[in-house]
Design a protein around this motif. Structure first.
Motif, PDB file in Angstrom:
ATOM      1  N   LEU A  36      -5.055  -1.470 -17.257  1.00 41.87           N
ATOM      2  CA  LEU A  36      -5.503  -2.827 -17.511  1.00 41.87           C
ATOM      3  C   LEU A  36      -7.014  -2.865 -17.712  1.00 41.87           C
ATOM      4  O   LEU A  36      -7.781  -3.359 -16.894  1.00 41.87           O
ATOM      5  N   HIS A  37      -7.403  -2.290 -18.847  1.00 41.19           N
ATOM      6  CA  HIS A  37      -8.804  -2.063 -19.159  1.00 41.19           C
ATOM      7  C   HIS A  37      -9.625  -3.339 -19.262  1.00 41.19           C
ATOM      8  O   HIS A  37     -10.842  -3.273 -19.265  1.00 41.19           O
ATOM      9  N   CYS A  38      -8.975  -4.492 -19.329  1.00 44.31           N
ATOM     10  CA  CYS A  38      -9.745  -5.735 -19.419  1.00 44.31           C
ATOM     11  C   CYS A  38     -10.324  -6.145 -18.073  1.00 44.31           C
ATOM     12  O   CYS A  38     -11.258  -6.937 -18.017  1.00 44.31           O
ATOM     13  N   PHE A  39      -9.785  -5.623 -16.973  1.00 46.84           N
ATOM     14  CA  PHE A  39     -10.283  -6.040 -15.674  1.00 46.84           C
ATOM     15  C   PHE A  39     -11.701  -5.524 -15.440  1.00 46.84           C
ATOM     16  O   PHE A  39     -11.985  -4.347 -15.688  1.00 46.84           O
ATOM     17  N   PRO A  40     -12.577  -6.369 -14.923  1.00 51.67           N
ATOM     18  CA  PRO A  40     -13.932  -5.903 -14.597  1.00 51.67           C
ATOM     19  C   PRO A  40     -13.905  -4.993 -13.379  1.00 51.67           C
ATOM     20  O   PRO A  40     -12.907  -4.929 -12.651  1.00 51.67           O
ATOM     21  N   THR A  41     -15.007  -4.302 -13.147  1.00 52.62           N
ATOM     22  CA  THR A  41     -15.058  -3.342 -12.049  1.00 52.62           C
ATOM     23  C   THR A  41     -14.976  -4.015 -10.683  1.00 52.62           C
ATOM     24  O   THR A  41     -14.704  -3.341  -9.682  1.00 52.62           O
ATOM     25  N   GLN A  42     -15.186  -5.325 -10.618  1.00 56.01           N
ATOM     26  CA  GLN A  42     -15.084  -6.026  -9.339  1.00 56.01           C
ATOM     27  C   GLN A  42     -13.644  -6.147  -8.851  1.00 56.01           C
ATOM     28  O   GLN A  42     -13.401  -6.556  -7.715  1.00 56.01           O
ATOM     29  N   VAL A  43     -12.682  -5.806  -9.706  1.00 57.49           N
ATOM     30  CA  VAL A  43     -11.271  -5.868  -9.328  1.00 57.49           C
ATOM     31  C   VAL A  43     -10.845  -4.505  -8.782  1.00 57.49           C
ATOM     32  O   VAL A  43     -11.053  -3.478  -9.419  1.00 57.49           O
ATOM     33  N   SER A  44     -10.250  -4.516  -7.611  1.00 53.47           N
ATOM     34  CA  SER A  44      -9.698  -3.300  -7.011  1.00 53.47           C
ATOM     35  C   SER A  44      -8.214  -3.226  -7.334  1.00 53.47           C
ATOM     36  O   SER A  44      -7.458  -4.147  -6.994  1.00 53.47           O
ATOM     37  N   ILE A  45      -7.776  -2.158  -7.999  1.00 50.27           N
ATOM     38  CA  ILE A  45      -6.377  -1.966  -8.366  1.00 50.27           C
ATOM     39  C   ILE A  45      -5.847  -0.723  -7.656  1.00 50.27           C
ATOM     40  O   ILE A  45      -6.417   0.365  -7.794  1.00 50.27           O
ATOM     41  N   ILE A  46      -4.769  -0.891  -6.902  1.00 50.99           N
ATOM     42  CA  ILE A  46      -4.185   0.201  -6.135  1.00 50.99           C
ATOM     43  C   ILE A  46      -2.710   0.355  -6.504  1.00 50.99           C
ATOM     44  O   ILE A  46      -1.965  -0.634  -6.533  1.00 50.99           O
ATOM     45  N   GLU A  47      -2.307   1.586  -6.779  1.00 49.53           N
ATOM     46  CA  GLU A  47      -0.885   1.887  -6.934  1.00 49.53           C
ATOM     47  C   GLU A  47      -0.347   2.380  -5.598  1.00 49.53           C
ATOM     48  O   GLU A  47      -0.972   3.217  -4.935  1.00 49.53           O
ATOM     49  N   ALA A  48       0.786   1.856  -5.177  1.00 51.13           N
ATOM     50  CA  ALA A  48       1.371   2.243  -3.903  1.00 51.13           C
ATOM     51  C   ALA A  48       1.755   3.716  -3.918  1.00 51.13           C
ATOM     52  O   ALA A  48       2.464   4.181  -4.815  1.00 51.13           O
ATOM     53  N   ALA A  49       1.276   4.456  -2.925  1.00 51.26           N
ATOM     54  CA  ALA A  49       1.667   5.852  -2.753  1.00 51.26           C
ATOM     55  C   ALA A  49       3.095   5.911  -2.205  1.00 51.26           C
ATOM     56  O   ALA A  49       3.639   4.916  -1.697  1.00 51.26           O
ATOM     57  N   ARG A  50       3.692   7.077  -2.290  1.00 51.42           N
ATOM     58  CA  ARG A  50       5.101   7.214  -1.915  1.00 51.42           C
ATOM     59  C   ARG A  50       5.364   6.776  -0.485  1.00 51.42           C
ATOM     60  O   ARG A  50       6.376   6.131  -0.191  1.00 51.42           O
ATOM     61  N   ASP A  51       4.461   7.128   0.437  1.00 49.70           N
ATOM     62  CA  ASP A  51       4.700   6.793   1.840  1.00 49.70           C
ATOM     63  C   ASP A  51       4.614   5.294   2.108  1.00 49.70           C
ATOM     64  O   ASP A  51       5.173   4.805   3.097  1.00 49.70           O
ATOM     65  N   MET A  52       3.918   4.563   1.238  1.00 45.27           N
ATOM     66  CA  MET A  52       3.770   3.124   1.451  1.00 45.27           C
ATOM     67  C   MET A  52       5.089   2.366   1.331  1.00 45.27           C
ATOM     68  O   MET A  52       5.218   1.264   1.860  1.00 45.27           O
ATOM     69  N   TRP A  53       6.064   2.958   0.644  1.00 46.45           N
ATOM     70  CA  TRP A  53       7.340   2.279   0.433  1.00 46.45           C
ATOM     71  C   TRP A  53       8.198   2.201   1.691  1.00 46.45           C
ATOM     72  O   TRP A  53       9.091   1.357   1.787  1.00 46.45           O
ATOM     73  N   HIS A  54       7.946   3.066   2.650  1.00 37.57           N
ATOM     74  CA  HIS A  54       8.799   3.074   3.844  1.00 37.57           C
ATOM     75  C   HIS A  54       8.029   2.949   5.151  1.00 37.57           C
ATOM     76  O   HIS A  54       8.633   2.775   6.207  1.00 37.57           O
ATOM     77  N   THR A  55       6.703   3.018   5.117  1.00 35.05           N
ATOM     78  CA  THR A  55       5.919   2.882   6.341  1.00 35.05           C
ATOM     79  C   THR A  55       5.925   1.426   6.811  1.00 35.05           C
ATOM     80  O   THR A  55       5.571   0.525   6.036  1.00 35.05           O
ATOM     81  N   PRO A  56       6.327   1.152   8.047  1.00 32.61           N
ATOM     82  CA  PRO A  56       6.355  -0.231   8.534  1.00 32.61           C
ATOM     83  C   PRO A  56       4.978  -0.891   8.501  1.00 32.61           C
ATOM     84  O   PRO A  56       3.943  -0.230   8.656  1.00 32.61           O
ATOM     85  N   LEU A  57       4.994  -2.176   8.315  1.00 34.50           N
ATOM     86  CA  LEU A  57       3.787  -2.995   8.331  1.00 34.50           C
ATOM     87  C   LEU A  57       3.561  -3.529   9.743  1.00 34.50           C
ATOM     88  O   LEU A  57       4.252  -3.139  10.682  1.00 34.50           O
ATOM     89  N   CYS A  58       2.620  -4.442   9.893  1.00 32.27           N
ATOM     90  CA  CYS A  58       2.413  -5.054  11.201  1.00 32.27           C
ATOM     91  C   CYS A  58       3.598  -5.966  11.530  1.00 32.27           C
ATOM     92  O   CYS A  58       4.403  -6.317  10.658  1.00 32.27           O
ATOM     93  N   ALA A  59       3.711  -6.373  12.779  1.00 28.88           N
ATOM     94  CA  ALA A  59       4.869  -7.135  13.239  1.00 28.88           C
ATOM     95  C   ALA A  59       5.043  -8.440  12.472  1.00 28.88           C
ATOM     96  O   ALA A  59       6.169  -8.833  12.124  1.00 28.88           O
TER      97      ALA A  59
END
Length: 217
Positions: free
Chosen positions: A6-29
């Motif tokens: 998404l090359h139109c986004f300025p550098t002030q935007v943080s874009i993260i792709e979920a890593a494999r472990d993020m799909w099953h690691t529990p979140l906070c309660a």
């Protein structure tokens, strides 16, 4: 995923792709409570999206806090921040920014598959349908995905439903950017003090669309 999706986004935007472990690691309660009765697939998607969003927010020095859900099931971002989450099969992205930098942003990821037969008539305006027919090499879900991004971008600003027929996209296949105009049938009044930017990109299996708006000077 492309090096800079998404090359139109300025550098002030943080874009993260979920890593494999993020799909099953529990979140906070508090976040886990939102999905305690959901199916396994939904739980995985929710965890991936929230973990990616937390990572994106941390890059912006946002306060660490649960990302809960509004009455329309939208993520509730920390004060002073905004964001967007999208997931598709085994792909999940989160984009976040400070509200002092942007007025809104939206992101969407889709498979590089055509829309199911008959769906385009509900998504495409007549002009968009003619454009897609004239450009058969474009991803079949391009209009759908761009409008999903646009909805995510504008809903927090407008606070109202935006139907697929409410906007008519203008797509440039050379620059991979898109704009839009409101249709009379849609009945949506978009603020005139916002400047819109939209773009799309692809990898071997996915289509990515994103957009953001800033206040005009």
């Amino acid at each position: 995923m492309p090096d800079r999706p998404l090359h139109c986004f300025p550098t002030q935007v943080s874009i993260i792709e979920a890593a494999r472990d993020m799909w099953h690691t529990p979140l906070c309660a508090e976040e886990e409570a939102l999905i305690e009765t959901a199916r396994d697939k939904r739980q995985r998607e929710f965890r991936a999206g929230r973990h990616a969003a937390h990572r994106a927010l941390s890059e912006l020095d946002a306060p660490a806090q649960p990302l809960l859900r509004g009455d329309k099931r939208q993520p509730l971002w920390p004060d002073g921040y905004l964001g967007s989450i999208s997931h598709c099969r085994e792909k999940c992205l989160a984009a976040c920014a400070r509200s002092t930098d942007l007025a809104g942003l939206g992101i969407d990821v889709e498979p590089l598959n055509p829309l199911p037969e008959g769906v385009s008539r509900y998504v495409h305006t007549p002009r968009e349908e003619a454009f897609m027919q004239a450009n058969p090499d474009l991803p079949g879900r391009l209009v759908f995905s761009a409008k999903e991004s646009l909805y995510k971008c504008y809903y927090p600003i407008l606070g109202q439903f935006i139907g697929f027929q409410a906007v008519d996209l203008e797509i440039d296949p050379v620059t991979r950017r898109f704009g839009f105009s409101a249709t009379a049938e849609g009945g949506v009044r978009f603020p005139g003090n916002l400047r819109f930017h939209g773009c799309y990109t692809m990898d071997d299996a996915h289509l990515y669309t994103g957009c953001y708006v800033i206040y005009c000077d």
